[in-house]
Design a protein around this motif. Structure first.
Motif, PDB file in Angstrom:
ATOM      1  N   THR A   3      -2.754  -9.506   1.070  1.00  0.00           N
ATOM      2  CA  THR A   3      -1.555 -10.239   1.481  1.00  0.00           C
ATOM      3  C   THR A   3      -0.403  -9.936   0.540  1.00  0.00           C
ATOM      4  OG1 THR A   3      -2.880 -12.004   2.488  1.00  0.00           O
ATOM      5  CG2 THR A   3      -0.607 -12.547   1.892  1.00  0.00           C
ATOM      6  N   ALA A   4      -0.677  -9.959  -0.761  1.00  0.00           N
ATOM      7  CA  ALA A   4       0.377  -9.683  -1.743  1.00  0.00           C
ATOM      8  C   ALA A   4       0.908  -8.263  -1.588  1.00  0.00           C
ATOM      9  CB  ALA A   4      -0.147  -9.908  -3.157  1.00  0.00           C
ATOM     10  N   GLN A   5       0.028  -7.303  -1.405  1.00  0.00           N
ATOM     11  CA  GLN A   5       0.481  -5.915  -1.238  1.00  0.00           C
ATOM     12  C   GLN A   5       1.362  -5.778  -0.004  1.00  0.00           C
ATOM     13  OE1 GLN A   5      -3.235  -3.761  -1.342  1.00  0.00           O
ATOM     14  NE2 GLN A   5      -3.120  -3.473  -3.549  1.00  0.00           N
ATOM     15  N   ALA A   6       0.984  -6.436   1.075  1.00  0.00           N
ATOM     16  CA  ALA A   6       1.740  -6.325   2.319  1.00  0.00           C
ATOM     17  C   ALA A   6       3.064  -7.074   2.270  1.00  0.00           C
ATOM     18  CB  ALA A   6       0.901  -6.845   3.493  1.00  0.00           C
ATOM     19  N   ARG A   7       3.085  -8.232   1.625  1.00  0.00           N
ATOM     20  CA  ARG A   7       4.264  -9.096   1.723  1.00  0.00           C
ATOM     21  C   ARG A   7       5.212  -9.017   0.542  1.00  0.00           C
ATOM     22  NH1 ARG A   7       1.970 -14.292   4.123  1.00  0.00           N
ATOM     23  NH2 ARG A   7       4.010 -15.145   3.668  1.00  0.00           N
ATOM     24  N   ILE A   8       4.687  -8.764  -0.663  1.00  0.00           N
ATOM     25  CA  ILE A   8       5.577  -8.725  -1.827  1.00  0.00           C
ATOM     26  C   ILE A   8       5.393  -7.461  -2.659  1.00  0.00           C
ATOM     27  CG2 ILE A   8       5.770 -11.240  -1.962  1.00  0.00           C
ATOM     28  CD1 ILE A   8       3.810 -11.155  -4.356  1.00  0.00           C
ATOM     29  N   GLY A   9       4.535  -6.564  -2.212  1.00  0.00           N
ATOM     30  CA  GLY A   9       4.189  -5.384  -2.992  1.00  0.00           C
ATOM     31  C   GLY A   9       5.345  -4.457  -3.308  1.00  0.00           C
ATOM     32  N   ASP A  10       6.405  -4.492  -2.495  1.00  0.00           N
ATOM     33  CA  ASP A  10       7.542  -3.621  -2.769  1.00  0.00           C
ATOM     34  C   ASP A  10       8.421  -4.144  -3.898  1.00  0.00           C
ATOM     35  OD1 ASP A  10       6.799  -1.762  -0.878  1.00  0.00           O
ATOM     36  OD2 ASP A  10       8.143  -2.541   0.664  1.00  0.00           O
ATOM     37  N   PHE A  11       8.263  -5.425  -4.246  1.00  0.00           N
ATOM     38  CA  PHE A  11       9.097  -5.949  -5.319  1.00  0.00           C
ATOM     39  C   PHE A  11       8.332  -6.747  -6.371  1.00  0.00           C
ATOM     40  CE2 PHE A  11       9.360  -8.999  -1.833  1.00  0.00           C
ATOM     41  CZ  PHE A  11       9.128 -10.218  -2.461  1.00  0.00           C
ATOM     42  N   TRP A  12       7.040  -6.926  -6.187  1.00  0.00           N
ATOM     43  CA  TRP A  12       6.229  -7.620  -7.182  1.00  0.00           C
ATOM     44  C   TRP A  12       4.823  -7.058  -7.124  1.00  0.00           C
ATOM     45  CZ3 TRP A  12       8.165 -10.574 -10.851  1.00  0.00           C
ATOM     46  CH2 TRP A  12       7.269 -11.218 -11.701  1.00  0.00           C
ATOM     47  N   SER A  13       4.351  -6.489  -8.204  1.00  0.00           N
ATOM     48  CA  SER A  13       3.035  -5.862  -8.169  1.00  0.00           C
ATOM     49  C   SER A  13       1.969  -6.799  -8.728  1.00  0.00           C
ATOM     50  CB  SER A  13       3.046  -4.552  -8.955  1.00  0.00           C
ATOM     51  OG  SER A  13       3.327  -4.804 -10.312  1.00  0.00           O
ATOM     52  N   LEU A  14       0.837  -6.779  -8.067  1.00  0.00           N
ATOM     53  CA  LEU A  14      -0.339  -7.528  -8.497  1.00  0.00           C
ATOM     54  C   LEU A  14      -1.531  -6.584  -8.450  1.00  0.00           C
ATOM     55  CD1 LEU A  14      -0.070 -10.754  -6.288  1.00  0.00           C
ATOM     56  CD2 LEU A  14       0.605 -10.522  -8.651  1.00  0.00           C
ATOM     57  N   THR A  15      -2.364  -6.652  -9.469  1.00  0.00           N
ATOM     58  CA  THR A  15      -3.585  -5.863  -9.427  1.00  0.00           C
ATOM     59  C   THR A  15      -4.744  -6.773  -9.031  1.00  0.00           C
ATOM     60  OG1 THR A  15      -4.159  -6.270 -11.738  1.00  0.00           O
ATOM     61  CG2 THR A  15      -2.735  -4.349 -11.271  1.00  0.00           C
ATOM     62  N   GLN A  16      -5.795  -6.147  -8.570  1.00  0.00           N
ATOM     63  CA  GLN A  16      -6.976  -6.910  -8.187  1.00  0.00           C
ATOM     64  C   GLN A  16      -7.514  -7.697  -9.382  1.00  0.00           C
ATOM     65  OE1 GLN A  16      -9.926  -4.481  -6.305  1.00  0.00           O
ATOM     66  NE2 GLN A  16     -11.049  -6.221  -5.512  1.00  0.00           N
TER      67      GLN A  16
ATOM     68  N   LEU B 128      12.562  18.066 -13.157  1.00  0.00           N
ATOM     69  CA  LEU B 128      13.368  16.857 -13.011  1.00  0.00           C
ATOM     70  C   LEU B 128      13.861  16.723 -11.571  1.00  0.00           C
ATOM     71  CD1 LEU B 128      14.556  14.356 -14.319  1.00  0.00           C
ATOM     72  CD2 LEU B 128      16.544  15.732 -14.987  1.00  0.00           C
ATOM     73  N   ALA B 129      14.334  17.801 -10.995  1.00  0.00           N
ATOM     74  CA  ALA B 129      14.800  17.770  -9.607  1.00  0.00           C
ATOM     75  C   ALA B 129      13.663  17.398  -8.658  1.00  0.00           C
ATOM     76  CB  ALA B 129      15.400  19.119  -9.221  1.00  0.00           C
ATOM     77  N   GLU B 130      12.482  17.903  -8.938  1.00  0.00           N
ATOM     78  CA  GLU B 130      11.306  17.586  -8.112  1.00  0.00           C
ATOM     79  C   GLU B 130      10.969  16.094  -8.208  1.00  0.00           C
ATOM     80  OE1 GLU B 130       6.920  18.654  -9.212  1.00  0.00           O
ATOM     81  OE2 GLU B 130       7.827  20.394  -8.220  1.00  0.00           O
ATOM     82  N   ILE B 131      10.996  15.557  -9.412  1.00  0.00           N
ATOM     83  CA  ILE B 131      10.712  14.129  -9.622  1.00  0.00           C
ATOM     84  C   ILE B 131      11.739  13.280  -8.882  1.00  0.00           C
ATOM     85  CG2 ILE B 131      10.729  12.288 -11.364  1.00  0.00           C
ATOM     86  CD1 ILE B 131       9.544  14.424 -13.335  1.00  0.00           C
ATOM     87  N   VAL B 132      13.013  13.626  -9.030  1.00  0.00           N
ATOM     88  CA  VAL B 132      14.083  12.878  -8.367  1.00  0.00           C
ATOM     89  C   VAL B 132      13.901  12.957  -6.848  1.00  0.00           C
ATOM     90  CG1 VAL B 132      16.587  12.852  -7.924  1.00  0.00           C
ATOM     91  CG2 VAL B 132      15.714  13.013 -10.274  1.00  0.00           C
ATOM     92  N   ALA B 133      13.595  14.116  -6.331  1.00  0.00           N
ATOM     93  CA  ALA B 133      13.404  14.280  -4.884  1.00  0.00           C
ATOM     94  C   ALA B 133      12.234  13.441  -4.378  1.00  0.00           C
ATOM     95  CB  ALA B 133      13.194  15.753  -4.544  1.00  0.00           C
ATOM     96  N   GLN B 134      11.164  13.381  -5.146  1.00  0.00           N
ATOM     97  CA  GLN B 134      10.009  12.569  -4.744  1.00  0.00           C
ATOM     98  C   GLN B 134      10.390  11.093  -4.676  1.00  0.00           C
ATOM     99  OE1 GLN B 134       7.208  13.680  -7.788  1.00  0.00           O
ATOM    100  NE2 GLN B 134       6.364  15.376  -6.589  1.00  0.00           N
ATOM    101  N   HIS B 135      11.116  10.633  -5.673  1.00  0.00           N
ATOM    102  CA  HIS B 135      11.526   9.222  -5.683  1.00  0.00           C
ATOM    103  C   HIS B 135      12.521   8.927  -4.563  1.00  0.00           C
ATOM    104  CE1 HIS B 135       9.685   7.269  -9.229  1.00  0.00           C
ATOM    105  NE2 HIS B 135       9.449   8.527  -9.546  1.00  0.00           N
ATOM    106  N   ARG B 136      13.436   9.862  -4.330  1.00  0.00           N
ATOM    107  CA  ARG B 136      14.389   9.672  -3.244  1.00  0.00           C
ATOM    108  C   ARG B 136      13.639   9.559  -1.917  1.00  0.00           C
ATOM    109  NH1 ARG B 136      16.605  11.060   0.935  1.00  0.00           N
ATOM    110  NH2 ARG B 136      18.791  10.835   1.460  1.00  0.00           N
ATOM    111  N   ALA B 137      12.643  10.403  -1.698  1.00  0.00           N
ATOM    112  CA  ALA B 137      11.854  10.366  -0.465  1.00  0.00           C
ATOM    113  C   ALA B 137      11.119   9.033  -0.319  1.00  0.00           C
ATOM    114  CB  ALA B 137      10.867  11.526  -0.434  1.00  0.00           C
ATOM    115  N   THR B 138      10.614   8.511  -1.415  1.00  0.00           N
ATOM    116  CA  THR B 138       9.942   7.206  -1.377  1.00  0.00           C
ATOM    117  C   THR B 138      10.910   6.120  -0.931  1.00  0.00           C
ATOM    118  OG1 THR B 138       8.355   7.844  -3.074  1.00  0.00           O
ATOM    119  CG2 THR B 138       8.753   5.478  -2.793  1.00  0.00           C
ATOM    120  N   HIS B 139      12.116   6.130  -1.488  1.00  0.00           N
ATOM    121  CA  HIS B 139      13.109   5.118  -1.114  1.00  0.00           C
ATOM    122  C   HIS B 139      13.577   5.298   0.328  1.00  0.00           C
ATOM    123  CE1 HIS B 139      13.513   2.957  -4.895  1.00  0.00           C
ATOM    124  NE2 HIS B 139      13.283   4.122  -5.480  1.00  0.00           N
TER     125      HIS B 139
END
Length: 178
Positions: A30-43, A114-125
């Motif tokens: 539930t936490a991963q689905a509902r708040i996982g994008d802005f609050w992380s919880l581990t098992q 660095l460009a590769e890292i930035v591109a990966q993060h941009r794709a995630t967003h």
């Protein structure tokens, strides 16, 4: 009153338990689905908090169910502790954005990497924005009135992802790899 001050992880679990008993596994999902994008919880955090909250009388464990999962239910003391937590003024947010740390020290990273890292993060967003926009199109009529809290959270996610993509677009070419 609980023996300890609630932290945000414990409080979020109590918030979810207002919806009914859940096992630790259910709470993680539930936490991963509902708040996982802005609050992380581990098992491990979830199970540690459940044990501590049970010891404090904020939740009670029920008999093990299917797949040997033990559901937990919020108690009256847990509801009171949650109310005290959720009605207090939250602390200011602290930005912990690992990409910013990498960019801060970018002169030590090969330009292509660095460009590769930035591109990966941009794709995630970009993917997250697309998911939020899809979710927004699926909201039923009147959702803003029926679920203003969830809709406000979604609006933040949309604005945040759009701002992130604008930030990526405005990065110097040396960082973007142009």
């Amino acid at each position: 009153m609980p023996a300890r001050t609630l932290n945000a992880t414990a409080a979020s679990l109590l918030g979810f338990l207002h919806e009914g008993p859940m096992s630790g596994w259910d709470l993680v999902a539930t936490a991963q689905a509902r708040i996982g994008d802005f609050w992380s919880l581990t098992q491990s955090q979830v199970y540690r908090e459940l044990a501590a909250m049970a010891a404090d009388g904020l939740v009670e464990a029920h008999e093990r169910g299917r797949r040997d999962r033990r559901p937990y239910a919020i108690t009256d003391a847990g509801r009171s502790a949650f109310t005290a937590w959720v009605t207090r003024a939250p602390e200011p947010e602290a930005i912990r954005f690992p990409l910013l740390l990498t960019i801060m020290f970018g002169r030590h990273v090969p330009a292509e990497r660095l460009a590769e890292i930035v591109a990966q993060h941009r794709a995630t967003h970009a993917a997250r924005l697309a998911a939020y926009e899809q979710f927004e199109t699926e909201l039923p009529p009147g959702a803003a009135e029926a679920e203003p809290y969830a809709v406000a959270t979604l609006a933040f996610g949309l604005a945040y992802e759009r701002a992130m993509l604008a930030w990526f677009a405005g990065l110097p070419p040396a960082i973007r790899g142009d």
